[in-house]
Structure formats: structure tokens, C-alpha cells
Write a protein that holds these residues in place. Structure first.
Motif, PDB file in Angstrom:
ATOM      1  N   ARG A 299     -29.921   9.785   2.276  1.00  0.00           N
ATOM      2  CA  ARG A 299     -29.955  11.204   1.890  1.00  0.00           C
ATOM      3  C   ARG A 299     -30.534  12.083   2.990  1.00  0.00           C
ATOM      4  NH1 ARG A 299     -32.613  12.470  -3.580  1.00  0.00           N
ATOM      5  NH2 ARG A 299     -31.915  14.541  -3.015  1.00  0.00           N
ATOM      6  N   ARG A 300     -31.277  11.464   3.914  1.00  0.00           N
ATOM      7  CA  ARG A 300     -31.922  12.252   4.964  1.00  0.00           C
ATOM      8  C   ARG A 300     -30.903  12.690   6.005  1.00  0.00           C
ATOM      9  NH1 ARG A 300     -35.762   7.953   5.422  1.00  0.00           N
ATOM     10  NH2 ARG A 300     -37.361   8.248   3.854  1.00  0.00           N
ATOM     11  N   MET A 301     -31.050  13.912   6.512  1.00  0.00           N
ATOM     12  CA  MET A 301     -30.223  14.391   7.623  1.00  0.00           C
ATOM     13  C   MET A 301     -30.777  13.817   8.925  1.00  0.00           C
ATOM     14  SD  MET A 301     -27.568  16.261   7.242  1.00  0.00           S
ATOM     15  CE  MET A 301     -27.396  17.394   8.614  1.00  0.00           C
ATOM     16  N   PRO A 302     -29.976  13.443   9.886  1.00  0.00           N
ATOM     17  CA  PRO A 302     -28.514  13.480   9.901  1.00  0.00           C
ATOM     18  C   PRO A 302     -27.873  12.163   9.442  1.00  0.00           C
ATOM     19  CG  PRO A 302     -29.294  13.005  12.075  1.00  0.00           C
ATOM     20  CD  PRO A 302     -30.509  13.076  11.212  1.00  0.00           C
ATOM     21  N   ALA A 303     -28.744  11.221   8.955  1.00  0.00           N
ATOM     22  CA  ALA A 303     -28.188   9.934   8.515  1.00  0.00           C
ATOM     23  C   ALA A 303     -27.190  10.120   7.381  1.00  0.00           C
ATOM     24  CB  ALA A 303     -29.321   9.015   8.080  1.00  0.00           C
ATOM     25  N   SER A 304     -27.373  11.208   6.628  1.00  0.00           N
ATOM     26  CA  SER A 304     -26.461  11.449   5.511  1.00  0.00           C
ATOM     27  C   SER A 304     -25.030  11.656   6.008  1.00  0.00           C
ATOM     28  CB  SER A 304     -26.941  12.650   4.697  1.00  0.00           C
ATOM     29  OG  SER A 304     -27.019  13.770   5.521  1.00  0.00           O
ATOM     30  N   LEU A 305     -24.887  12.264   7.226  1.00  0.00           N
ATOM     31  CA  LEU A 305     -23.547  12.468   7.793  1.00  0.00           C
ATOM     32  C   LEU A 305     -22.915  11.117   8.129  1.00  0.00           C
ATOM     33  CD1 LEU A 305     -24.315  15.441  10.222  1.00  0.00           C
ATOM     34  CD2 LEU A 305     -23.105  15.546   8.043  1.00  0.00           C
ATOM     35  N   ILE A 306     -23.730  10.268   8.736  1.00  0.00           N
ATOM     36  CA  ILE A 306     -23.230   8.935   9.114  1.00  0.00           C
ATOM     37  C   ILE A 306     -22.892   8.128   7.865  1.00  0.00           C
ATOM     38  CG2 ILE A 306     -23.896   6.758  10.226  1.00  0.00           C
ATOM     39  CD1 ILE A 306     -25.728   8.662  11.988  1.00  0.00           C
ATOM     40  N   SER A 307     -23.774   8.231   6.867  1.00  0.00           N
ATOM     41  CA  SER A 307     -23.532   7.451   5.647  1.00  0.00           C
ATOM     42  C   SER A 307     -22.258   7.901   4.951  1.00  0.00           C
ATOM     43  CB  SER A 307     -24.733   7.536   4.711  1.00  0.00           C
ATOM     44  OG  SER A 307     -24.832   8.806   4.165  1.00  0.00           O
ATOM     45  N   SER A 308     -21.965   9.233   5.013  1.00  0.00           N
ATOM     46  CA  SER A 308     -20.743   9.691   4.336  1.00  0.00           C
ATOM     47  C   SER A 308     -19.506   9.232   5.110  1.00  0.00           C
ATOM     48  CB  SER A 308     -20.763  11.207   4.149  1.00  0.00           C
ATOM     49  OG  SER A 308     -20.890  11.816   5.402  1.00  0.00           O
ATOM     50  N   ILE A 309     -19.587   9.229   6.453  1.00  0.00           N
ATOM     51  CA  ILE A 309     -18.443   8.749   7.256  1.00  0.00           C
ATOM     52  C   ILE A 309     -18.245   7.250   7.021  1.00  0.00           C
ATOM     53  CG2 ILE A 309     -17.625   8.306   9.621  1.00  0.00           C
ATOM     54  CD1 ILE A 309     -19.189  10.848  10.452  1.00  0.00           C
ATOM     55  N   SER A 310     -19.386   6.532   6.986  1.00  0.00           N
ATOM     56  CA  SER A 310     -19.305   5.070   6.908  1.00  0.00           C
ATOM     57  C   SER A 310     -19.128   4.551   5.494  1.00  0.00           C
ATOM     58  CB  SER A 310     -20.584   4.465   7.489  1.00  0.00           C
ATOM     59  OG  SER A 310     -20.809   4.975   8.767  1.00  0.00           O
TER      60      SER A 310
END
Lengths: 333, 333
Positions: A299-310
Motif C-alpha cells: 500500500r505504500r508509495m511507490p511500492a503500490s505502483l510496482i505491486s499494481s503492475i506486478s
């Protein structure tokens, strides 16, 4: 001895009906686990990472091609002895050699290094999410194996309780039968009455444990990797609670049988059941900790971007029982 | 052994290690300094002998002793004193009336939940009920040592080669502590029919028989008057009795030696756990002199017997063909 042979022996002895034995046997089958966890998610991430790497190569190629023509010429005639006299710097002078390098390479470095660092950082973040998710999978595997461990106790408990019930019933009914004769009632009637009521309670508990275990096994088979649906996890939690309650109900039958209640074998069974339940609680607690850590990370940014892509998905939690959510304070000096 | 006493643990003074002070935390103030030292020394010797890091924590207000034990195990890093990561934790909470032994992962195969429940309920709790907490802890460690000995011989310990801390999985068992609730002496059948008029060997066999039947009556006719008096204050547990019977089953080459009113039944020297019996004639009948045995015979942490060298007794005539080292351990001449 395998659970199948135990069940089949109880069926032969008439402790279980054929239908009950089959149902119990089916419900105790092992839980299938998914071995292809996260493969789809990894593919999408590596496509994205590959695209970024290709982009970096294109940028690098573009800038390496756009350096000064003089420098390009020198590169192409590399076999010739280079005359560097004209480009040698004189005292307190910045020569041509220095300027052409800074124009070409430094521009490339200026753009590529941050991009490379960005790529490395993205890979690092992705790998850290993968590690956290693997920790969730590992802790879920512990939960599953502890559920299975408890399920493996079911045939043993059924066999022990039924064996002692039969032994004590024979002893007890001999005494009751003698007393009944004096009172005018038939001893065999009394024996039948005892037999039927106890066996009814026993079989009811067997049915409950079979159906709860079957439901639980079916839910677990549907979980890939680790549960992501809260309602599915709640359903499993409820089914497993029912399994535990039914097993305790079977053990509670021993309360009517003094020899069984005080036997070391009963102490062993109770200890094994309680031990399995404690392991389940510890495994659930550790699963919740791992899931909480993972969920917070995605849920933390910017990991959330990576998690949504992955394609990382939020994991479900076990809901704590009333009072169990209290933190246990342990302090040692 | 059937004649366990606090004094036997004094032998541990010859041992002691670097971790002694960290093995016991008495937050509930259940123990005095002497008892704490005794437990710390014994557990230190236990660590040296079996490479098992056994800690004891007494506490108050551990609402959920299962969870408290798991957290304490983690907090104290139980197992890190062992070179193979073997850890045990005993938690006693007198306020909530619970005792729990938490078992480290590498010991789960040796100390099963059932075994732990058994030694808690059949060995530790009877001492606690008599308000002899320290003795209960030591008597429990004694059985753990016996089990470790068997495990070493059967190669049951996990072949762990790297020492690293592992959290507990929740293995172990909890029981009601029952501190100072009153000791219930086990009294099996046949306690009044033991004849003491026959030879020393038959008296010893009769003693083994009453132990096997779970009979801990202090007024058995096979005891001397002094022994009967002493036994009134002794805590005898079902686990001790069973352990004693199992130990003597392995003893061989029984010899009887008599001189005047004194008799000795002794066993093969190589069976170091088979301590000799002292008997005395009273009113023409052979009787067990457990009083002198408890004064003169001690055991080490491996349950190997030896004489207390500072105690004189009239039974030395039976051991003239053996020599004794500086600690009183018997050797062949």
C-alpha cells in the motif's frame, strides 16, 4: 497405522456405519497446495522491467551516436596512430580532448545513471515485495500443515474413545444388569438403552467432525498460495472451529467413563489435541503478522505502483477471537 | 528414582557454567536464593551434558500462558546457549494457576506434547501441590534428562549442525499448576498385603511391585520404622514410580550381600543408574532402609549413582570389591 486402516477397522467393528466411514475417509484426504504461486505476476513484472531496460539501451545508443564528429572519426580509424599534439592541453588551458568527452559521455551518464539507478531501485522494491509475499506463503503453509496435523488425530481419538466406551459399558452394564434384575427390569434392556444413547451421541459427533473437515478441506483446496478473500478465510476459520469443537465433543464423552477419563492414553490424546490447537493459533498469529507486513508494504508509495503492475494482491487476515486481540506484554530486564 | 529428595541435587555444585545466571527469572518470587541457585546449577549441568538450553520463568498475570510462552521464548532467544539450538522454556504463573513448557523446534521429536503433558501432570504438579516448587522443577528436569539419555542412544535428536535461533511453533503443553493446593498421595491397590518376612531380594521385588501398581503409601510393612516416618513427608509422584520401575527393569546381575542385620541388593556396575538397595532386619523381617539410602546415595544429572563421601553407613561391607573415586562414583578394582 494409516487413518484409512483405522477407519476401516472401526467400520468392521460397527463403531461407524459404512456411509460414515466413507465420508470421514474422504474428508481426511490431504490438502492440495498450489505450486505455481506468483508466476503470472512475475511475468508481468519482467515485461515491465525488460521494457525499461530496452528504453535505457535506446537512450544510450542515441547519445553515443550523437557525440562530436571528430570523436566519431577517431573511433572509426582506431587502427591508425593518433596524433594528439594538437589536442594536448597547454598550461592553464582546457583542450579539445576534454571538451569532446564532457559533451558526449557526460550527457549519456547524466541521463542513463539515474535511469539505471531507478531500474535497480524498482527491481529491489519488487524483490522485497516478493520476499514478503513468500513469507506470507510460508506462514500460510504452516497454518495448513497444522490444520492437517489436527485432522490426523481424528481417527485416533475416535478409535480410543470408542474402545474405552465399549470396555466400560460392558463393565458398567454387568453391574446395572444385576441391579435391574432385582428391580424387575431386564438387564439386557438397560444395556441396550446405554449402548444406544452413547452410540447416538458418538455418531452425531462423528458426522459433525466429518462434515466440518470436508468443508474445511474444500475451502483450502480453493486457496491458491495464500488467501486473498476475507470471506473465504472466514469460512475456513468457522469450519476449522467446528472441527475443533466436534473433536472436543468426542473427548467430552469420556467424562461419563472414569477409566477412560483417567487413562494415560486419554491424557496423551488431550495433550496432542491441545498441542495441535496451540500450534494452529501460533501459525495463525504468524500468518497475520506476515500478511499485515505484506499488505502494508504493497500500500505504500511507490511500492503500490510496482505491486499494481506486478499483480500483487492484498492478503486476508484471520479475525481474532474476542479477547485474543489483546497484546501480550513480555518484558525481561 | 522412587526416593527423590532435594539433597540429591546438591551434587550439582561440582558443575556450573557461564550461563547460570540467565537460566532462571523469578518474577513471581516463588523461590528463595538457595533454590534459585540449585535450579540454575542443575540446568547449567543439563546444558553441558545434553546441549539443551532450559530456562525457567515465573510470572504473574500472564492471561494467556500459551501466547506468553511463545513470546517469552522469542524475547529470551531460548536455545541460543545451546550449540545446536536446542531450547526449552518453563513458565509458571501462580496467579492464573498455569504452568506451561514450551519446546523448541529442534526438540519437538524428542519431547512430544504428550510426554510434556505427562511429566507436568504426573511429576511436576504433585510437587507444586505440596508447595515444593523448586523440587517440582528439578524433578521434572530429571525426567527430561532421562528422556534425553534415551534419545541420544536412539539417535532421535535432530542432526542440527548450525546454532541459530528459531522461534517456537507452539509445541509443548500447559497444565494447572495447583501450587499449595494439597498433595494427593497416590495409593494403589494391595498396599496392606506386602509381606516383609522373606529375604532382601524378595522385599526389593515387592517394593518394585507396589511402585508398579502406583502405590506410594508411607506405612508399607516393607519399610523400616525410620523410613515410614520419613516417607510421610515425601512427595512421590506417579511418574517417579513408573520411571523407577522402568529403570530397574534394565538392571541385571542382581547380587545379595548380608552381614548381621544388614543386607544389600546391588546390580551390575556397568548399569550406572541401578543404585543399590539397603535393607535392615527389624523384628526378624527384612525391611528397606530408604532413610540411609537417601543420605548416602546421590545421583548426578545423568541419574548415575554415587556415594556421598562424607556420610558413613553400615552397608560398606557389600562394596569391598569395588573402589570409589573422589566423588564417590563406583569403579571396579
Amino acid at each position: 497405522m494409516s487413518y484409512e486402516s483405522r477407519i476401516s477397522r472401526m467400520r468392521e467393528q460397527g463403531v461407524l456405519t459404512t456411509e460414515q466411514a466413507e465420508r470421514l475417509s474422504r474428508s481426511l484426504g490431504g490438502v492440495q497446495t498450489d505450486s505455481e504461486r506468483g508466476s503470472q505476476r512475475n511475468a508481468s513484472f519482467w515485461i515491465a522491467a525488460g521494457t525499461m531496460l530496452a528504453l535505457l539501451l535506446v537512450i544510450g545508443f542515441y547519445f553515443s551516436a550523437s557525440v562530436s564528429p571528430e570523436r566519431s572519426q577517431v573511433t572509426h580509424v582506431a587502427v591508425e596512430i593518433q596524433d594528439v599534439r594538437s589536442s594536448l592541453n597547454q598550461p592553464e588551458e582546457i583542450g579539445e580532448m576534454g571538451t569532446s568527452l564532457s559533451k558526449g559521455i557526460s550527457t549519456v551518464l547524466l541521463l542513463m545513471i539515474p535511469l539505471l539507478l531507478l531500474l535497480l531501485w524498482v527491481v529491489f522494491l519488487h524483490n522485497s515485495l516478493v520476499s514478503k509475499e513468500e513469507a506470507v506463503f510460508a506462514s500460510w503453509a504452516q497454518v495448513e500443515s497444522n490444520y492437517q496435523r489436527r485432522a490426523d488425530l481424528i481417527p485416533n481419538i475416535l478409535e480410543t474413545v470408542s474402545k474405552y466406551m465399549e470396555f466400560e459399558k460392558e463393565t458398567l452394564t454387568d453391574v446395572v444388569g444385576e441391579r435391574a434384575k432385582v428391580m424387575g427390569a431386564s438387564g439386557s434392556d438397560r444395556k441396550r438403552e446405554l449402548s444406544e444413547s452413547d452410540m447416538l451421541a458418538f455418531r452425531k459427533a462423528v458426522d459433525q467432525v466429518s462434515s466440518s473437515q470436508a468443508e474445511s478441506a474444500s475451502v483450502m483446496r480453493g486457496i491458491k498460495g495464500a488467501p486473498t478473500d476475507q470471506s473465504v478465510l472466514q469460512q475456513l476459520y468457522q469450519a476449522q472451529n467446528d472441527v475443533g469443537a466436534s473433536m472436543h465433543r468426542i473427548l467430552a464423552l469420556s467424562e461419563n467413563y472414569p477409566v477412560l477419563r483417567s487413562a494415560d492414553q486419554m491424557l496423551t490424546l488431550q495433550a496432542e489435541l491441545e498441542g495441535s490447537e496451540n500450534r494452529i493459533n501460533v501459525a495463525r498469529m504468524r500468518f497475520n503478522e506476515a500478511a499485515s507486513d505484506f499488505n502494508a508494504a504493497i500500500r505504500r508509495m511507490p511500492a503500490s505502483l510496482i505491486s499494481s503492475i506486478s499483480g500483487f494482491q492484498r492478503k486476508a487476515y484471520f479475525k481474532a477471537d474476542d479477547g485474543a486481540e489483546k497484546a501480550v506484554k513480555v518484558e525481561f530486564e | 528414582m522412587g526416593w527423590i529428595a532435594w539433597e540429591r541435587f546438591a551434587v550439582m555444585e561440582m558443575f556450573g557454567g557461564q550461563h547460570e545466571q540467565s537460566l532462571l527469572i523469578d518474577k513471581a518470587s516463588l523461590l528463595n536464593q538457595e533454590q534459585m541457585n540449585g535450579i540454575a546449577k542443575y540446568h547449567s549441568a543439563f546444558l553441558d551434558a545434553y546441549d539443551i538450553d532450559f530456562r525457567v520463568v515465573t510470572t504473574t498475570g500472564a492471561e494467556d500462558i500459551n501466547l506468553y510462552s511463545v513470546k517469552s521464548f522469542e524475547e529470551l532467544q531460548v536455545g541460543t546457549f545451546s550449540t545446536t539450538g536446542r531450547g526449552l522454556l518453563l513458565v509458571v504463573d501462580p496467579e492464573n494457576d498455569w504452568v506451561r513448557m514450551e519446546i523448541g523446534r529442534s526438540l519437538e521429536g524428542v519431547y512430544t506434547d504428550a510426554f510434556i503433558a505427562y511429566i507436568e501432570q504426573r511429576q511436576m504438579v504433585p510437587f507444586f501441590q505440596a508447595n515444593r516448587v523448586a523440587e517440582g522443577i528439578l524433578a521434572t528436569t530429571e525426567l527430561l534428562a532421562g528422556r534425553a539419555n534415551d534419545a541420544i542412544q536412539g539417535v532421535e535428536f535432530d542432526p542440527v549442525t548450525v546454532a541459530r535461533f528459531e522461534k517456537s511453533s507452539g509445541a509443548g503443553a500447559k497444565s494447572r499448576a495447583g501450587i499449595a493446593t494439597g498433595y494427593q498421595r497416590p495409593e494403589g491397590p494391595g498396599q496392606t498385603n506386602v509381606s516383609a518376612s522373606r529375604g532382601p531380594l524378595l522385599v526389593v521385588q515387592a517394593y518394585h511391585h507396589v511402585m508398579e501398581s502406583g502405590n506410594a503409601r508411607p506405612d508399607l510393612r516393607i519399610f523400616t520404622r525410620a523410613t515410614q516416618q520419613m516417607m510421610k513427608d515425601w512427595v512421590v509422584t506417579p511418574a517417579q514410580m513408573r520411571n523407577m520401575v522402568n529403570t530397574y527393569r534394565k538392571c541385571s546381575k542382581t547380587e545379595v550381600r548380608i552381614q548381621g542385620n544388614y543386607g544389600v541388593v546391588r546390580y551390575e556396575l556397568s548399569k550406572r543408574q541401578c543404585s543399590p538397595y539397603f535393607l535392615q532386619q527389624e523384628n526378624g523381617a527384612w525391611k528397606l532402609d530408604l532413610t540411609m539410602m537417601s543420605n548416602a546415595i546421590r545421583f548426578n544429572h545423568k541419574n548415575q549413582w554415587h556415594f556421598a563421601m562424607n556420610v558413613s553407613h553400615p552397608y560398606g561391607f557389600a562394596f569391598t570389591d569395588w573402589r570409589f573415586d573422589q566423588y564417590g562414583f563406583p569403579r571396579l578394582r
